[in-house]
Each structure stands twice: as structure tokens, then as C-alpha cells.
Write an enzyme that holds these catalytic residues in place. Structure first.
Site, PDB file in Angstrom:
ATOM      1  CB  CYS A   1      -0.924  -0.011   1.215  1.00 48.42           C
ATOM      2  SG  CYS A   1      -1.885  -1.522   1.408  1.00 48.42           S
TER       3      CYS A   1
ATOM      4  CB  ALA B   1       0.044   6.027  -3.056  1.00 55.97           C
ATOM      5  N   PRO B   2       1.635   7.730  -0.643  1.00 57.56           N
ATOM      6  CG  PRO B   2       2.016   9.835   0.316  1.00 57.56           C
ATOM      7  CD  PRO B   2       1.356   8.503   0.586  1.00 57.56           C
ATOM      8  N   GLY B   3       4.381   7.358  -0.901  1.00 55.12           N
ATOM      9  CA  GLY B   3       5.753   6.937  -1.132  1.00 55.12           C
ATOM     10  C   GLY B   3       6.777   7.275  -0.071  1.00 55.12           C
ATOM     11  N   GLY B   4       6.376   7.788   1.085  1.00 57.65           N
ATOM     12  CA  GLY B   4       7.354   8.104   2.124  1.00 57.65           C
ATOM     13  C   GLY B   4       8.129   6.883   2.579  1.00 57.65           C
TER      14      GLY B   4
ATOM     15  CG  ASP C   1      -2.108   2.756  -3.276  1.00 61.72           C
ATOM     16  OD1 ASP C   1      -1.377   3.064  -2.331  1.00 61.72           O
ATOM     17  OD2 ASP C   1      -3.350   2.849  -3.241  1.00 61.72           O
TER      18      ASP C   1
ATOM     19  CG  ASP D   1       1.757   2.148   5.929  1.00 62.41           C
ATOM     20  OD1 ASP D   1       1.619   2.071   7.155  1.00 62.41           O
ATOM     21  OD2 ASP D   1       1.669   3.224   5.301  1.00 62.41           O
TER      22      ASP D   1
ATOM     23  CB  CYS E   1      -1.012   6.339  10.786  1.00 65.62           C
ATOM     24  SG  CYS E   1      -2.392   6.542   9.651  1.00 65.62           S
TER      25      CYS E   1
END
Length: 253
Positions: free
Chosen positions: A84, A86-89, A108, A151, A204
Site C-alpha cells: 500500500c 502511495a504517496p511513497g514516504g 496501490d 502499511d 497510523c
């Protein structure tokens, strides 16, 4: 917070450039961060307008997001799946830790969501990342993978200090639905991992229904997996965004 791009600049070089750009910076120390990797910065205006950002020398992200990358512990020349992405951190942090040597398949559900990831990877100069929408790729033929990061989408209760709308839109009835999606993602990842490989689950969220309970349910039905560690970060205890990370290992035959 700024994560230094270890592939393009040393800590000393970045701090010197920030000095010229009138950016105040101080290193951030947590048990899951390597020295000289993360900095708290202050600048007038948007950090994205800085030449050092546009040149790909750092990435903006909260320190909590790197706990999962630390537990994944990717190594050069490995085949990694970020399910999962995006956005790629986390994806770009994985590629950095691998010294951009290997393969990071970043997937994604919607290819348009990966556009930001593509932009970030290009700006940071990372070539090991392969962004693909789930419908565009057969994960079974792309694997097996040495390590997998899940994630998962979640309630975001760990980031309420940044996303205050969460407290108004979140409903208790959503937790079982989210947990179902999270377990499905883990199950999907389970068959793609090499025996002896590492599976990391992160959110998160700071809710047990999405964290410990999801891992326990997954392990109940996947006897070839064993939990090695887990941790929960909270704004109150750690001074970061909230996050949960669990590391699991697939047994050798």
C-alpha cells in the site's frame, strides 16, 4: 521533519546548504532512527520551495513513519513489496536503505494515487522503485519477495493532531470494516513471501482493533508465521505521530 536522502547528500553537506537557504535545522534522535537521518527544520514559507528539496536532497515525513522501515530492515539486492505504497514516504525510505540496489515493487489500488510516488522517486533519484497499480500486475509472478511491508489503510487516529477532521468523521462502526480489510491485505501478502522472509504490518492508528487484534487474527490462521516484535508509538509518549508496527517471520520449510 526532513528525512535526508542518503543517496545524494551527507548530513554535513545538507546542513551547510540549509544554512545558505536560511533553514534552521536540528537532528532528531529516536531509537529507530540512524544518526544524521532525520532533522526538525524551520523555514519561512514552504519547504517544497527550497532548492535543496527540489534537488531531491530531503523528503518531508514524520519520524514515526520510519519505525516500520526499521523493522522491515531491507537489504541491498533484495526483492521487496510495498503493498500500500502511495504517496511513497516509506517506499523511498526502503529504497534508500537498500542503497537503491534491488527491487521495490510499490503497489496501490489506483494508478493515479501512485503519481505522487513517481514524482517523489524521480525527485530523489531512486531507480529501484517500480510503481504499479494492483490491477496492472500479477503479484505471484512478481514474487516471491524477501520482505513485504503492509502499511494498511486505517482510521488515522494516530495522526489526529495533523488531521483534526478525523475526530468528526470517524464512527465506531468503521473499526470492524477496517479490520476486515487489514486482515485481507495480510492474507494476500502471506503467500507472496519467501520462507524465512519478513512481513511487517503497520498503521497510523493507535486502536487495538486495527493493530494487535488484526495481527492476532492473522497469526491464528497462518501457523507458518511468528511474531518477532511489535510497538505502538503515541504523540503523548513519544512526541511523534501515532503508529503501530509488528514484525513477523515466515518459517522455513
Amino acid at each position: 521533519y526532513a528525512r535526508r536522502n542518503t543517496q545524494s547528500v551527507t548530513a554535513e553537506e545538507l546542513k551547510a546548504q540549509w544554512g545558505r537557504e536560511k533553514v534552521a535545522a536540528e537532528p532528531v534522535k529516536f531509537s529507530w532512527l540512524k544518526e544524521g537521518l532525520m532533522f526538525r527544520i524551520e523555514t519561512d514559507g514552504s519547504p517544497a520551495a527550497l532548492p535543496s528539496f527540489q534537488e531531491g536532497k530531503f523528503y518531508i515525513q514524520d519520524p514515526s513513519t520510519l519505525a516500520s522501515v526499521q523493522e522491515l530492515d531491507p537489504q541491498p539486492e533484495e526483492n521487496i513489496l510495498d503493498l500500500c505504497a502511495a504517496p511513497g514516504g516509506k517506499t523511498t525510505a526502503i529504497a534508500q536503505r537498500m542503497q537503491d540496489n534491488g527491487s521495490v515493487l510499490a503497489t496501490d489500488i489506483d494508478d493515479s494515487r501512485l503519481d505522487r510516488l513517481r514524482e517523489n522517486a524521480e525527485r530523489l533519484g531512486l531507480r529501484s522503485i517500480q510503481p504499479k497499480a494492483l490491477h496492472q500486475i500479477n503479484l505471484k509472478t512478481a514474487g516471491p519477495f524477501d520482505r513485504i511491508l503492509v502499511d494498511a489503510p486505517c482510521s488515522n487516529t494516530g495522526v489526529m493532531r495533523r488531521r483534526v477532521d478525523v475526530r468528526w468523521r470517524l464512527n465506531a462502526r468503521e473499526f470492524p470494516v477496517l479490520a476486515g480489510t487489514q486482515i485481507d491485505l495480510l492474507k494476500r501478502a502471506a503467500s507472496l513471501l519467501k520462507p524465512g522472509g519478513v512481513l511487517v504490518y503497520s498503521t497510523c492508528s493507535i486502536e487495538a482493533e486495527e493493530n494487535e487484534d488484526v495481527v492476532a487474527e492473522f497469526l491464528r490462521t497462518h501457523r507458518d508465521y511468528k511474531q518477532e516484535s511489535s510497538c505502538t508509538l503515541t504523540p503523548m509518549k513519544d512526541g511523534t505521530d501515532g503508529a503501530f508496527v509488528a514484525r513477523m517471520n515466515r518459517a522455513l520449510p
